[in-house]
Design a protein around this motif. Structure first.
Motif, short mmCIF file in Angstrom:
data_model
loop_
_atom_site.label_atom_id
_atom_site.label_comp_id
_atom_site.label_asym_id
_atom_site.label_seq_id
_atom_site.Cartn_x
_atom_site.Cartn_y
_atom_site.Cartn_z
N UNK A 233 27.33 -2.96 -57.02
CA UNK A 233 27.54 -4.18 -57.79
C UNK A 233 26.74 -4.19 -59.09
N UNK A 234 27.26 -4.88 -60.07
CA UNK A 234 26.55 -5.03 -61.34
C UNK A 234 25.52 -6.15 -61.22
N UNK A 235 24.30 -5.89 -61.69
CA UNK A 235 23.24 -6.89 -61.68
C UNK A 235 23.14 -7.55 -63.05
N UNK A 270 13.58 -19.31 -63.32
CA UNK A 270 12.98 -18.01 -63.01
C UNK A 270 14.09 -16.97 -63.10
N UNK A 271 13.97 -16.07 -64.05
CA UNK A 271 15.04 -15.09 -64.29
C UNK A 271 14.85 -13.85 -63.42
N UNK A 272 15.93 -13.48 -62.75
CA UNK A 272 15.94 -12.31 -61.87
C UNK A 272 17.25 -11.57 -62.07
N UNK A 273 17.20 -10.23 -62.00
CA UNK A 273 18.42 -9.43 -62.10
C UNK A 273 19.09 -9.40 -60.72
N UNK A 274 20.20 -10.12 -60.59
CA UNK A 274 20.91 -10.20 -59.31
C UNK A 274 22.41 -10.14 -59.54
N UNK A 275 23.12 -9.96 -58.44
CA UNK A 275 24.56 -10.17 -58.43
C UNK A 275 24.79 -11.52 -57.76
N UNK A 276 25.24 -12.54 -58.49
CA UNK A 276 25.33 -13.90 -57.93
C UNK A 276 26.16 -13.97 -56.65
N UNK A 277 27.26 -13.23 -56.59
CA UNK A 277 28.13 -13.28 -55.42
C UNK A 277 27.42 -12.77 -54.17
N UNK A 278 26.75 -11.63 -54.31
CA UNK A 278 26.06 -11.05 -53.16
C UNK A 278 24.80 -11.82 -52.81
N UNK A 279 24.11 -12.36 -53.82
CA UNK A 279 22.93 -13.17 -53.52
C UNK A 279 23.34 -14.43 -52.75
N UNK A 348 23.68 -6.80 -42.89
CA UNK A 348 24.31 -6.85 -44.21
C UNK A 348 23.37 -7.50 -45.23
N UNK A 349 22.67 -8.55 -44.81
CA UNK A 349 21.72 -9.22 -45.71
C UNK A 349 20.63 -8.26 -46.15
N UNK A 350 20.11 -7.48 -45.21
CA UNK A 350 19.05 -6.52 -45.53
C UNK A 350 19.56 -5.48 -46.53
N UNK A 351 20.79 -5.04 -46.33
CA UNK A 351 21.35 -4.04 -47.24
C UNK A 351 21.53 -4.61 -48.64
N UNK A 352 22.01 -5.84 -48.73
CA UNK A 352 22.21 -6.46 -50.04
C UNK A 352 20.88 -6.63 -50.76
N UNK A 353 19.87 -7.10 -50.02
CA UNK A 353 18.57 -7.37 -50.65
C UNK A 353 17.87 -6.08 -51.05
N UNK A 354 17.81 -5.10 -50.14
CA UNK A 354 16.98 -3.93 -50.37
C UNK A 354 17.69 -2.81 -51.12
N UNK A 355 18.98 -2.60 -50.84
CA UNK A 355 19.68 -1.50 -51.49
C UNK A 355 20.28 -1.91 -52.83
N UNK A 356 20.83 -3.11 -52.91
CA UNK A 356 21.50 -3.55 -54.13
C UNK A 356 20.56 -4.26 -55.10
#
Length: 383
Positions: A233-235, A270-279, A348-356
């Motif tokens: 995913x794009x951050x 607070x600015x963070x590099x995330x993917x809104x959909x996956x977050x 799945x949550x762990x993968x999204x947080x730690x890998x993505x």
């Protein structure tokens, strides 16, 4: 015969042949070991005969050959005993001979390795020849163990390769199914959007269409989630507080009033590099997991805090709690305490947080009967 049946048959043939080869190797090793052991027994019989010759030798006896037999033994430890006393020895360390306890222990080891040779060197006089295995024979004895260890490691390597290949294939299959699901949902979703636009033209309470639009937007988000499975995913730069509260407040409006939602956190962006959909997916999974743990009734608190480099999101519930030994296993695929469910939500949550998102997720605190706190830690955007 089908392809899968042929594959299974081939697999069993390979396993059988491999087992047969291993059995032949082990049998040959055992045979070699017995041959060498018998040869060493013959050498020790010669050694005993040489001892008889030397003991009974006179000035006319040729003792050159017996002495040569003694000198040629450079690998087999030998102790010659008479009346429980050491008469002579060969290839035995001096430290053993100078200590009675060590001598006794060494003698027991020789007795365990080989039966002593009892011979009569004079009428009515006997000696016992104790001998052990040579270094070569000892190496050969442990060779099957080393061989089995190598085979075990080789089988483990093949198994891990097969397992990882199978998992990769399954991941591709699940990713394909997820994308196809997203595609199939898209068709009725667009139709629902059209029907909402028609409803807006009718004399209907606007609050109804607003809520329907929220649900449609949620379906679009879910479709977007499934479409992203299997791809990187794009951050993007987003306000983590706004994105988190957007999901949290939506879920609050959709769940029973028996769950008391609350929030504590800073008001500034607070600015963070995330993917809104996956977050959004991670927050939803944690909230739903918390509500399941409370059986749909209790208090749920969202806390957001920050330090110099990180943002920490805590989801705290008043549910049943989990034991410390499950703090890590709870994130493994298939782990679930519910009668129904696949046990994939937290994995799945762990993968999204730690890998993505290059963050961390953990069970911050939990107590049986009092509740659990999950914590997500994300890196703040470098200013």
């Amino acid at each position: 015969m089908s392809f899968s049946e042929r594959r299974n048959t081939t697999r069993w043939i390979i396993i059988f042949i491999s087992f047969l080869i291993i059995t032949l190797i082990l049998w040959n090793t055992y045979t070699f070991f017995q041959i060498f052991k018998n040869e060493e027994r013959l050498k020790m019989n010669l050694f005993a005969n040489a001892q008889i010759t030397i003991v009974n030798a006179n000035e006319n006896t040729d003792v050159e050959l017996p002495l040569q037999i003694f000198s040629n033994n450079t690998s087999i430890p030998v102790m010659l005993m008479m009346y429980d006393k050491v008469v002579s020895s060969k290839n035995v360390p001096d430290a053993v001979l100078n200590d009675k306890n060590k001598t006794k222990a060494f003698l027991n080891n020789l007795r365990n390795e080989n039966e002593p040779i009892i011979f009569e060197y004079a009428p009515g006089k006997y000696q016992k020849l104790y001998y052990g295995n040579s270094e070569l024979l000892n190496k050969l004895k442990y060779y099957p163990v080393a061989l089995l260890l190598i085979i075990f490691l080789f089988v483990a390597l093949i198994y891990n390769f097969y397992k990882s290949t199978k998992m990769a294939t399954q991941n591709k299959l699940w990713a394909g199914m997820a994308k196809e699901t997203a595609h199939q949902i898209g068709t009725p979703l667009f139709s629902l959007i059209g029907w909402v636009e028609i409803l807006k033209t009718e004399d209907i309470d606007p609050s109804i269409t607003i809520e329907i639009e929220k649900d449609i937007e949620r379906l679009q988000t879910i479709t977007d989630r499934f479409s992203k499975i299997g791809s990187v995913p794009a951050l993007e730069e987003h306000d983590i507080i706004a994105e988190t509260l957007n999901t949290y407040e939506y879920l609050q409006s959709r769940f029973s009033k028996q769950v008391a939602f609350s929030y504590q956190g800073p008001k500034e962006r607070i600015l963070v590099m995330i993917n809104p959909t996956l977050h959004s997916w991670t927050i939803e999974n944690l909230v739903k997991n918390a509500i399941d743990a409370m059986k749909g009734k209790g208090t749920l608190e969202l806390q957001i805090e920050q330090d110099l480099h990180h943002v920490k999101i805590n989801v705290k519930d008043s549910g049943t709690g989990i034991s410390k030994k499950q703090f890590k296993t709870i994130f493994e695929p298939g782990f679930t305490t519910k009668k129904r469910g696949w046990g994939l939500g937290l994995s799945l949550t762990k993968r999204i947080v730690e890998e993505y998102h290059n963050g961390k997720i953990k069970v911050l605190h939990s107590e049986i009967g009092k509740g659990t706190t999950f914590q997500i830690s994300l890196n703040k955007k470098v200013q």
